[in-house]
Scaffold this motif. Structure first.
Motif, PDB file in Angstrom:
ATOM      1  N   ALA A  56       2.348   1.879  -3.464  1.00 36.64           N
ATOM      2  CA  ALA A  56       1.223   2.289  -4.466  1.00 36.64           C
ATOM      3  C   ALA A  56       0.959   3.766  -4.119  1.00 36.64           C
ATOM      4  N   TYR A  57       1.132   4.052  -2.834  1.00 39.80           N
ATOM      5  CA  TYR A  57       0.581   5.536  -2.616  1.00 39.80           C
ATOM      6  C   TYR A  57       1.867   6.433  -3.011  1.00 39.80           C
ATOM      7  N   LYS A  94       1.662  10.465  -9.366  1.00 40.47           N
ATOM      8  CA  LYS A  94       0.814  10.786 -10.597  1.00 40.47           C
ATOM      9  C   LYS A  94      -0.126  11.983 -10.297  1.00 40.47           C
ATOM     10  N   TYR A 130       0.983  -1.187   0.053  1.00 35.23           N
ATOM     11  CA  TYR A 130      -0.006  -0.040  -0.041  1.00 35.23           C
ATOM     12  C   TYR A 130       0.785   1.330   0.063  1.00 35.23           C
ATOM     13  N   THR A 133      -7.896   1.324  -2.729  1.00 37.30           N
ATOM     14  CA  THR A 133      -7.247   2.446  -3.298  1.00 37.30           C
ATOM     15  C   THR A 133      -6.652   1.908  -4.728  1.00 37.30           C
ATOM     16  N   HIS A 134      -7.037   0.608  -5.178  1.00 33.87           N
ATOM     17  CA  HIS A 134      -6.183   0.129  -6.319  1.00 33.87           C
ATOM     18  C   HIS A 134      -6.661   0.815  -7.708  1.00 33.87           C
ATOM     19  N   PRO A 135      -8.131   1.196  -7.859  1.00 35.31           N
ATOM     20  CA  PRO A 135      -8.638   1.950  -9.043  1.00 35.31           C
ATOM     21  C   PRO A 135      -7.946   3.156  -9.520  1.00 35.31           C
ATOM     22  N   ASP A 136      -7.659   3.445 -10.698  1.00 37.19           N
ATOM     23  CA  ASP A 136      -7.237   4.799 -11.233  1.00 37.19           C
ATOM     24  C   ASP A 136      -7.855   5.704 -10.435  1.00 37.19           C
ATOM     25  N   PHE A 137      -7.178   6.647  -9.942  1.00 37.25           N
ATOM     26  CA  PHE A 137      -7.941   7.926  -9.255  1.00 37.25           C
ATOM     27  C   PHE A 137      -7.984   9.158 -10.147  1.00 37.25           C
ATOM     28  N   LEU A 187      -5.207  13.213  -2.116  1.00 34.72           N
ATOM     29  CA  LEU A 187      -4.241  12.141  -1.816  1.00 34.72           C
ATOM     30  C   LEU A 187      -3.767  12.411  -0.602  1.00 34.72           C
ATOM     31  N   TYR A 224     -10.387  12.247  -9.067  1.00 35.26           N
ATOM     32  CA  TYR A 224      -9.927  13.378  -8.718  1.00 35.26           C
ATOM     33  C   TYR A 224     -10.727  14.492  -9.599  1.00 35.26           C
ATOM     34  N   LEU A 234      -5.928  11.310   2.235  1.00 30.94           N
ATOM     35  CA  LEU A 234      -6.099   9.928   2.151  1.00 30.94           C
ATOM     36  C   LEU A 234      -4.736   9.408   3.137  1.00 30.94           C
ATOM     37  N   GLY A 285       1.179   6.683  -6.624  1.00 31.09           N
ATOM     38  CA  GLY A 285      -0.181   7.462  -6.813  1.00 31.09           C
ATOM     39  C   GLY A 285       0.189   8.690  -6.497  1.00 31.09           C
TER      40      GLY A 285
HETATM   41  N1  PHE Z   1      -4.604   3.841  -7.476  1.00 33.09           N
HETATM   42  C1  PHE Z   1      -4.160   5.320  -7.393  1.00 33.09           C
HETATM   43  C2  PHE Z   1      -4.153   6.281  -8.406  1.00 33.09           C
HETATM   44  O1  PHE Z   1      -4.524   5.565  -9.449  1.00 33.09           O
HETATM   45  C3  PHE Z   1      -2.721   5.333  -6.760  1.00 33.09           C
HETATM   46  C4  PHE Z   1      -2.607   4.867  -4.807  1.00 33.09           C
HETATM   47  C5  PHE Z   1      -2.847   3.659  -4.455  1.00 33.09           C
HETATM   48  C6  PHE Z   1      -2.869   5.884  -4.305  1.00 33.09           C
HETATM   49  C7  PHE Z   1      -2.762   3.414  -3.399  1.00 33.09           C
HETATM   50  C8  PHE Z   1      -3.144   5.933  -2.856  1.00 33.09           C
HETATM   51  C9  PHE Z   1      -2.912   4.352  -2.399  1.00 33.09           C
HETATM   52  O2  PHE Z   1      -3.706   7.277  -8.493  1.00 33.09           O
END
Ligand code: PHE
Ligand code: FE
Length: 297
Positions: free
Chosen positions: A156-157, A163, A153, A254-258, A175, A262, A178, A160
């Motif tokens: 991935a954060y 991005k 996690y 939190t997996h999906p494209d944010f 973000l 946003y 979160l 993210g």
């Molecule tokens: N899935 C998020 C994105 O596409 C990325 C992310 C994963 C953000 C886990 C926070 C925690 O931006």
């Protein structure tokens, strides 16, 4: 040090002495420079939290504290912790002087490097200080990096974050909320009861008690958009804590494209830190006793 070790750029006079600073904010942990008082501050804070947290912190956090041997006496050496951490989840601690620019911080996380402030607070700051020190960063954040799901996690954060940084300041704010309501101030509902996993809580004696025992704050089930659209307080204990069911739930949510999230949130007003909304899964509706009335962040 491995190939990720950044190029040393210069020696720099900092508030705390003259040390080499690398392009990504990384320094050598100046371990032999810690005073006897520094080690005593660590031991005092460690002992206080270690006695308080059984039955309050989640078992994954407590297991991590034991596995690292954070209470073996004195300030731990990052190099020793890294042997355990690298083997377990491939993360590496890097020492830093303090808070880093967002994009540098995200880059570290995206590469499974966790920045830890090398210096520790003074004896008159045991209960509060306004910037993260070694005790917060190490005791608060690092034990859960031994948990494979939480470790993923955090990476991935970081990705993210890179991005969101490219999208703009509103995305970055969503973000950051979160991170605040999970990594820093998260609660988890376990079979044995409500537990703490947030680093900002486990490193604070007062908030470790308040977040679970006080009737004042809201305790509300985690929702991704709910959290990303909720302001927070940096000057008091939290007015709302968000509760996850498991680290897997957090990782999946939190997996999906944010990117579309946003865009959607940009059109909606943010919620105040103290708000309870229709549709919230309410564990505790706070009495708001003692709440500060000034604006949230
Ligand atoms: N899935 C998020 C994105 O596409 C990325 C992310 C994963 C953000 C886990 C926070 C925690 O931006
Ligand atoms: Fe923190």
């Amino acid at each position: 040090m491995d190939h990720n070790t950044p190029r040393k750029i210069e020696h720099q006079q900092t508030d705390r002495g003259y040390i080499p600073v690398y392009a990504t904010g990384v320094v050598e942990q100046p371990w032999s420079g810690y005073s006897r008082t520094d080690h005593e501050v660590w031991d005092t804070l460690y002992k206080r939290q270690r006695e308080l947290l059984p039955g309050r912190a989640c078992k994954e956090f407590l297991a991590g504290v034991e596995r690292f041997g954070l209470g073996d006496g004195g300030i731990p050496k990052f190099a020793d912790l890294n042997k355990v951490l690298g083997k377990a989840t491939g993360w590496e601690l890097v020492a830093v002087e303090g808070l880093l620019p967002d994009e540098v911080f995200f880059d570290h996380l995206a590469n499974r490097r966790f920045p830890v402030s090398w210096w520790i607070r003074k004896p008159d700051q045991l209960d509060y200080l306004s910037e993260p020190d070694l005790f917060h960063d190490l005791f608060g954040h690092v034990p859960l990096l031994l948990n494979p799901v939480f470790a993923d996690y955090m990476q991935a954060y970081g990705r993210g974050g890179m991005k969101a940084f490219g999208i703009g300041p509103e995305a970055l704010m969503n973000l950051t909320r979160l991170y605040w309501y999970t990594v820093e101030f998260g609660l988890i509902d376990t079979g044995e009861g409500m537990r703490i996993y947030g680093a900002g809580i486990v490193s604070s004696k007062g908030e470790s008690i308040y977040c679970l025992d006080s009737p004042a704050p809201n305790r509300i089930g985690f929702g991704l958009e709910r959290v990303m659209s909720t302001r927070y307080r940096i000057d008091t204990y939290q007015q709302t804590y968000f509760v996850i069911d498991s680290f897997e739930q957090l990782f999946e949510a939190t997996h999906p494209d944010f990117t579309p999230i946003y865009a959607k949130l940009r059109a909606e007003p943010a919620h105040a830190a103290a708000d309870v909304l229709d549709g919230d899964r309410v564990f505790n509706r706070g009495t708001r006793e003692g709440f500060a009335t000034g604006a949230d962040t």
